[in-house]
Write an enzyme that holds these catalytic residues in place. Structure first.
Site, mmCIF file in Angstrom:
data_model
loop_
_atom_site.group_PDB
_atom_site.id
_atom_site.type_symbol
_atom_site.label_atom_id
_atom_site.label_comp_id
_atom_site.label_asym_id
_atom_site.label_seq_id
_atom_site.Cartn_x
_atom_site.Cartn_y
_atom_site.Cartn_z
ATOM 1 N N CYS A 137 0.841 -1.204 0.000
ATOM 2 C CA CYS A 137 0.000 0.000 0.000
ATOM 3 C C CYS A 137 0.873 1.250 0.000
ATOM 4 O O CYS A 137 1.444 1.615 1.027
ATOM 5 C CB CYS A 137 -0.912 -0.013 1.226
ATOM 6 S SG CYS A 137 -1.878 1.482 1.410
ATOM 7 N N CYS A 140 -0.353 4.070 2.280
ATOM 8 C CA CYS A 140 -0.071 3.858 3.705
ATOM 9 C C CYS A 140 1.412 4.103 4.014
ATOM 10 O O CYS A 140 1.745 4.687 5.044
ATOM 11 C CB CYS A 140 -0.390 2.428 4.131
ATOM 12 S SG CYS A 140 -1.892 1.775 3.446
ATOM 13 N N ASP A 141 2.299 3.630 3.158
ATOM 14 C CA ASP A 141 3.723 3.568 3.528
ATOM 15 C C ASP A 141 4.650 4.435 2.687
ATOM 16 O O ASP A 141 5.845 4.518 2.978
ATOM 17 C CB ASP A 141 4.208 2.105 3.422
ATOM 18 C CG ASP A 141 3.405 1.184 4.330
ATOM 19 O OD1 ASP A 141 3.009 1.641 5.414
ATOM 20 O OD2 ASP A 141 3.163 0.028 3.958
#
Ligand code: NAP
Length: 309
Positions: A137, A140-141
């Site tokens: 993701c 997300c990261d």
């Protein structure tokens, strides 16, 4: 005293676009739907940075913002979110039973919208470095890879979209694809190939992820000539398709060879009163708009089923 058994009209499993749209329609049919959120509230759409193809948002909309709007819309008409995860279902008798970590729920109708999860490479180092350089993701990261070099695996829309997003942070994004032609649509292909930070490695697969505290290096294999090589990277993002979240339904309803729920053209499973919508039964379209449409249709079908009960 034994707890009184409450039987809901409809329980919806999952809060992606399909689940929340089903919730909106079921709520507006006065069914007071109960939605079991699972662990990923908003589904995969909520993890998408920007959604540019959901009608009504000509400038695009943030994935989590859209999920939040879906939820508010459903709750406004009486949908109830239960922050719990279904661990088992019993579809063998009415009312259907949904077992969660905290208790058992019962319902006359069920709408299954449990979605799908990212596939893994299944190579050495992948599990070991998950969260320490291996990610599924970018939204997300991606932030952790400021001024770093990252690899993206895959040649579909997800891989390209996420690679483009990663160029906000990383100095260099290498897309590693097992063929020499991309599966992604033309617009994303053009954007990716025009982006000076994105480079492609064709006909190549990752065979190992290596590192000490985090990811340092990938072992690669050219699938055409079999040559092996190493590439230094700080992180690797994997976007190689999805697997439907249908383990808890196995043996009770029909699943296809890849595990997707089999439904008829009215989103009915083989069990009367059990419907499915969204990516859990759709290996073809997997769009926010198609999932939302299926969710609405499944709720209309559930409403009709209950009316004829
Ligand atoms: P996908 O279209 O199935 O693409 C998966 C990619 O991973 C393919 O390029 C595939 O290679 C590669 N791959 C599969 N298994 C692999 C393995 N074991 N090792 C290495 N590579 C592997 O999946 P997706 O990109 O997640 O897209 C899923 C669906 O969502 C699609 O229908 C897509 O159009 C849609 N989507 C749309 C948007 C958008 O409209 N903006 C954004 C994201 C997703 P091959 O090409 O050789 O098979």
């Amino acid at each position: 005293m034994a707890e009184e058994k409450v039987v809901e009209d409809v329980i919806i499993l999952g809060t992606g676009p399909a689940g929340l749209s089903a919730a909106l329609y079921a709520a507006r049919a006065d069914l007071h739907p109960l939605i079991m959120t699972g662990t990923e509230i908003g589904g995969q759409a909520a993890l998408t940075d920007r959604i540019e193809n959901y009608p009504g948002f000509p400038e695009g909309v943030g994935g989590s913002e859209l999920a939040d709007l879906f939820q508010k819309n459903a709750e406004r008409f009486g949908a109830r979110l239960e922050y719990d995860t279904a661990t088992e279902v019993d579809l063998s008798q009415q009312p259907f039973k949904v077992k969660t970590y905290s208790k058992d729920y019962f319902s006359k109708a069920l709408i299954l919208t449990t979605g799908a999860r990212s596939n893994k490479l299944n190579v050495p180092g992948e599990n070991e470095f998950r969260g320490r350089g291996v990610s599924y993701c970018a939204t997300c990261d991606g932030w952790f890879f400021k001024e770093k070099k990252v690899a993206v695996v895959g040649g579909g829309d997800s891989a390209l979209e996420e690679a483009i997003f990663l160029t906000r942070f990383a100095t260099s994004v290498i897309i590693i694809h097992r063929r020499d032609a991309l599966r992604a649509g033309a617009i994303l292909q053009k954007r990716a190939t025009d982006n000076p930070k994105i480079h492609f490695v064709w006909n190549t697969v990752v065979t190992e992820i290596k590192g000490v505290d985090g990811v340092d290096q990938l072992r690669l294999k050219n699938v055409k000539d079999g040559t092996e090589s190493e590439m230094d990277v700080d992180g690797i993002f994997v976007f190689i398709g999805h697997t439907p979240n249908t383990e808890i339904f196995k043996g009770q309803i029909d699943l296809d060879e890849k595990g997707y729920i089999v439904v008829d053209n009215r989103l009915r499973t083989k069990i009367p009163g059990v419907f499915a919508a969204g990516e859990v039964c759709d290996p073809h379209y997997r769009q926010v708009v198609t999932s939302a449409g299926m969710g609405a249709a499944a709720a209309i079908e559930a409403t009709r089923f209950l009316e004829n009960d």
